[in-house]
Design an enzyme around this catalytic site. Structure first.
Site, PDB file in Angstrom:
ATOM      1  N   SER A   1       3.868   1.316   2.519  1.00  0.00           N
ATOM      2  CA  SER A   1       4.999   0.470   2.100  1.00  0.00           C
ATOM      3  C   SER A   1       5.794   1.150   0.993  1.00  0.00           C
ATOM      4  CB  SER A   1       4.501  -0.881   1.577  1.00  0.00           C
ATOM      5  OG  SER A   1       3.693  -1.505   2.538  1.00  0.00           O
TER       6      SER A   1
ATOM      7  N   ARG B   1     -10.408 -10.234   2.449  1.00  0.00           N
ATOM      8  CA  ARG B   1      -8.996 -10.337   2.044  1.00  0.00           C
ATOM      9  C   ARG B   1      -8.648 -11.721   1.526  1.00  0.00           C
ATOM     10  NH1 ARG B   1      -5.834  -6.224   3.192  1.00  0.00           N
ATOM     11  NH2 ARG B   1      -6.206  -4.957   5.029  1.00  0.00           N
TER      12      ARG B   1
ATOM     13  N   GLU C   1     -12.817 -22.520 -29.516  1.00  0.00           N
ATOM     14  CA  GLU C   1     -13.653 -23.484 -30.253  1.00  0.00           C
ATOM     15  C   GLU C   1     -13.492 -23.433 -31.775  1.00  0.00           C
ATOM     16  OE1 GLU C   1     -17.792 -22.723 -29.377  1.00  0.00           O
ATOM     17  OE2 GLU C   1     -17.578 -20.563 -29.628  1.00  0.00           O
TER      18      GLU C   1
ATOM     19  N   GLY D   1       0.826  -1.211   0.000  1.00  0.00           N
ATOM     20  CA  GLY D   1       0.000   0.000   0.000  1.00  0.00           C
ATOM     21  C   GLY D   1       0.860   1.261   0.000  1.00  0.00           C
TER      22      GLY D   1
ATOM     23  N   ASP E   1      -8.575  -1.919  -0.802  1.00  0.00           N
ATOM     24  CA  ASP E   1      -9.435  -0.731  -0.681  1.00  0.00           C
ATOM     25  C   ASP E   1      -9.509   0.117  -1.948  1.00  0.00           C
ATOM     26  OD1 ASP E   1     -10.153  -1.225   1.955  1.00  0.00           O
ATOM     27  OD2 ASP E   1      -8.367  -0.235   2.748  1.00  0.00           O
TER      28      ASP E   1
END
Length: 780
Positions: free
Chosen positions: A121, A301, A628, A118, A166
């Site tokens: 970090s 989560r 296909e 986030g 979030d």
């Protein structure tokens, strides 16, 4: 940006070392990102290290920093959480901790770091980078490293990937994990709605989002919740009375349930928290309804990542490695984000500043400004939710009647588009007709008037509740004109696939013969094949990719514990390979055969030998997808027999045809939200065109711009005349002549360890994050 030759990039990776870590709260899709970074790093010739336990592992060093091999990340793409672990790390916030981290990186010669986490970090990573030179000096002074070591590791390059459920990071359309969290929430809301209906209950659902209401907002929009609390838009004074009146009004009109969604960080105008328990007490006390609270918590989560998150993480992970290899000491630290369907590079600190500004505005009680800073998509979602949540009597009735029909095969999300179109049409004062069974129903006069409550609960329903057929109007012009005249229809809204586009084109071309067809017409693309020209995404494609992916996950799992096995899986999509390619990336397939990327016997032979080589070592399972109609002669059966014969003593083979399983099921959150927004945009366009073309008591619309497809191209929603798209369509194979997703093919091959040429790779552009750039609605 022009394409680059990744073969040259391979040379730049040689002799370099990079590391990847996950930090902060975990998010589904982190493993797909770790896998993509690791494999792309190895592909360009770099040494790749995995750092366990986030920044804590970086500070502690030792066995926490491990050299990765190609197979270190095998079979992790479908796992939730992060296999290399994540931890909140206090030590890294101190100079001492960062000094230890520097020493551990220098020891291994690592000067390139990819951080998935986030904004906290990523801010930490930027501080680390800016201090790198002084940390090296300190280590040299203390005698822990030599001058030569400091010179060899003089610069640290940082690239961030945003992992956050979030979706609260400014600059990127979606963060890793947000779509999967929405999947968990919608699964629970769908389950709760059935029990609430049985007992005539009210449910208060609390979802995550301490500072950001994205999950609550999108799940309210996707479920048609009666009331919503989000931190960015606290309710006005007296909300208790208004909420109870709305719940009561909905019950009086025949609803058997009420859903209230509340973000955990919900507050009132004074900044005081609004709790789910308080809302429950209020409903019980004032209305006497049987009311229950469900707090979703960490369920959001957990679980397997959605297809969107797996593909997003793979794209961003590959781009992160390219950005690291291209970085210079002068390059500012960047984050890899999503802009429409492209990976882009965003200056890290611009994003962080803009993200912090949202909280500043909320603290200052400038809530409207906070909503704007969340981005155009968030603001648009909020406005649409307010419009559609409860019935508002239209101020004036117009003379216009709109007909809505579904055309082609059923696709998840059709009903969401119809619901929002019906409700907004009524708000504008139009008369709304539903048409059963597409153009066939229009010809047969199967038309009925629709009201607000006719479409209650439609958002979460799969298939087509109006009924749909592939019939084209060409054979039925006389009868269609008769119906248009009988019901005085002033505009047509078609929700459908390639037949919808072809049908409206036929109606447009017949305007010269029939004045009655001179009315505004618009198509909302809806097909699991994603083969409609003029748009990057069609309704239903995301749900279909998720269905195919879940089936492939189970198919792969079925072989665990058995001997080596290869599965040949056939997907739908007609001649269009979008479904096979997207599913292939999402499940880590070894190959995906599609019509647009022609195959010959030499390619098949190479693939079989490549799989046999992999199987001889440490791979247990192989997965090969085949669209296909990818080849007239190389049928699914042929490929199965070929693999069976060539892999005889190494692996055995099984076939699975997924079939109509890809068309069924409840719509994904993406399709519900996208369908809702497309329905709104279509009605606004139709209303404008009706007002523009109304003269002398009638609507007369005969210009090309009055028969359009509503397309999403990158981040721009456009109404493109069907006549313009005629040149871009391949009518024989029912698809666009040029496919935007073709650039995903090398990614699929590289992640499956093919010696593929990457010369067509288009690196992400640098996009600056400004108020203007975030104000554009990405469409989802």
């Amino acid at each position: 940006m022009s394409s680059m030759d990744l073969e040259k990039l391979k040379m730049t990776g040689a002799g370099r070392a990079m590391a990847v870590l996950t930090s902060g709260g975990d998010a589904q899709g982190m493993n797909a990102a770790v896998r993509a970074v690791t494999r792309m790093g190895i592909y360009v010739g770099a040494k790749v290290y995995l750092i366990n336990e986030g920044y804590q592992g970086l500070v502690d060093g030792g066995d926490n920093i491990k050299l990765a091999h190609w197979h270190s990340v095998t079979n992790i793409i479908q796992l939730g959480g992060t296999v290399i672990g994540s931890a909140r790390c206090k030590a890294f916030t101190t100079r001492e901790g960062r000094l230890a981290a520097t020493f551990n990186l220098v020891k291994k010669g690592i000067t390139n770091l990819c951080v998935c986490g986030g904004d906290g970090s990523l801010t930490g990573a930027n501080i680390f980078r800016s201090e790198w030179s002084s940390l090296l000096e300190e280590l040299v002074k203390k005698g822990r490293i030599t001058d030569t070591m400091a010179k060899d590791n003089a610069y640290l390059n940082i690239v961030g990937l945003v992992g956050s459920i979030d979706n609260d990071f400014c600059g990127t359309d979606m963060t890793i994990g947000a779509d999967s969290a929405l999947h968990r929430i919608m699964e629970i809301i769908d389950a709760i709605m059935t029990t609430a209906q049985s007992h005539q209950r009210t449910f208060v659902l609390e979802v995550m989002g301490r500072h950001c209401g994205y999950l609550a907002l999108v799940s309210a929009l996707a479920s048609g919740a009666d009331w919503l609390f989000i931190p960015e838009a606290p309710p006005m004074e007296g909300w208790e009375d208004r909420m109870c009146a709305r719940l009561e009004g909905s019950r009086n009109k025949g609803s058997r349930l009420n859903i209230i969604i509340i973000a955990e960080g919900a507050i009132d105008r004074e900044g005081k928290p609004i709790s789910s328990a308080y809302v429950k007490e209020l409903v019980v006390k004032r209305l006497g309804y049987d009311t229950r609270v469900t707090v979703l918590g960490h369920v959001q989560r957990g679980g397997t990542p959605s297809a969107f998150d797996r593909i997003l993480s793979s794209k961003l992970g590959v781009e992160a490695v390219v950005a690291l290899m291209e970085a210079t000491p002068e390059t500012p630290a960047c984050v890899i984000g999503l802009s429409g369907n492209q990976a882009v590079r965003l200056p890290l600190m611009e994003c962080v500043e803009m993200t912090k500004l949202v909280q500043t505005e909320m603290n200052a009680k400038r809530f409207e400004e906070a909503i704007k800073l969340r981005g155009g998509s968030f603001e648009n979602n909020w406005n649409i939710y307010k419009q559609l949540a409860f019935q508002k009597p239209s101020q004036t009735k117009t003379n216009f009647s709109l007909a809505i029909l579904n055309v082609g095969a059923p696709a998840a999300g059709m009903n969401a588009a119809v619901r929002s179109a019906v409700r907004l049409g009524l708000i504008h004062g139009h008369k709304i007709y539903g048409v059963q069974d597409g153009f066939q129903g229009l010809a047969n006069g199967e038309v009925f008037e629709m009201h607000w409550h006719n479409v209650a609960g439609w958002t979460g329903q799969g298939g087509s509740l109006l009924g749909t057929k592939r019939t084209l109007p060409k054979q039925h012009f006389e009868k269609i004109v008769e119906t248009i005249t009988k019901f005085n229809i002033s505009a047509l809204l078609v929700v459908g696939g390639f037949e919808g586009f072809e049908g409206v084109l036929q109606l447009f071309e017949a305007r010269g013969h029939y004045d009655e067809l001179c009315i505004p017409m618009v198509i909302i693309p809806a097909t699991i094949s994603n083969n409609v020209p003029g748009t990057d995404f069609s309704l239903g494609a995301d749900t279909a990719v998720n269905s195919a992916m879940e089936s492939c996950d189970k198919i792969k799992q079925s072989a665990s514990g058995t001997k080596r096995r290869v599965f040949v899986v056939e997907t739908m999509g007609g001649y269009c390979g979008y479904l096979a390619t997207s599913t292939g990336i999402a499940v880590g397939a070894d190959a995906a055969y599609i019509f647009e990327d022609p195959i010959n016997i030499h390619d098949l032979k190479t693939n079989v030998e490549h799989l046999a080589e992999k199987m001889k070592k440490d791979i247990q399972r192989g997965l090969v997808l085949r669209n296909e109609k990818c080849h007239e002669h190389y049928t699914t059966d042929f490929i199965y027999k070929l693999y069976s014969a060539e892999g005889k003593d190494i692996f055995d083979c099984r076939v699975n045809v997924l079939g109509h399983l890809q068309q069924g099921g409840v719509p994904s959150p993406f399709d519900r939200n996208y369908g809702t927004k497309m329905g709104v945009k279509a009605i606004l366009w139709i209303t404008d065109k009706l007002n523009e073309t109304y003269r002398q008591g009638r609507v007369f619309a005969n210009s090309p711009d009055t028969a359009c497809i509503l397309g999403l191209n990158r981040k721009v929603v456009r109404f493109i005349p069907v006549t313009e798209l005629k040149e871009m369509a391949d009518f024989e194979h029912r698809m666009p002549k040029v496919q935007w997703w073709a650039n995903l093919r090398p990614l699929l091959k590289m992640l499956a360890k093919y010696q593929t040429s990457f010369c067509e790779y288009v690196p992400g552009e640098i996009e600056h994050v400004t108020r203007r750039s975030i104000s554009i609605d990405a469409g989802f």
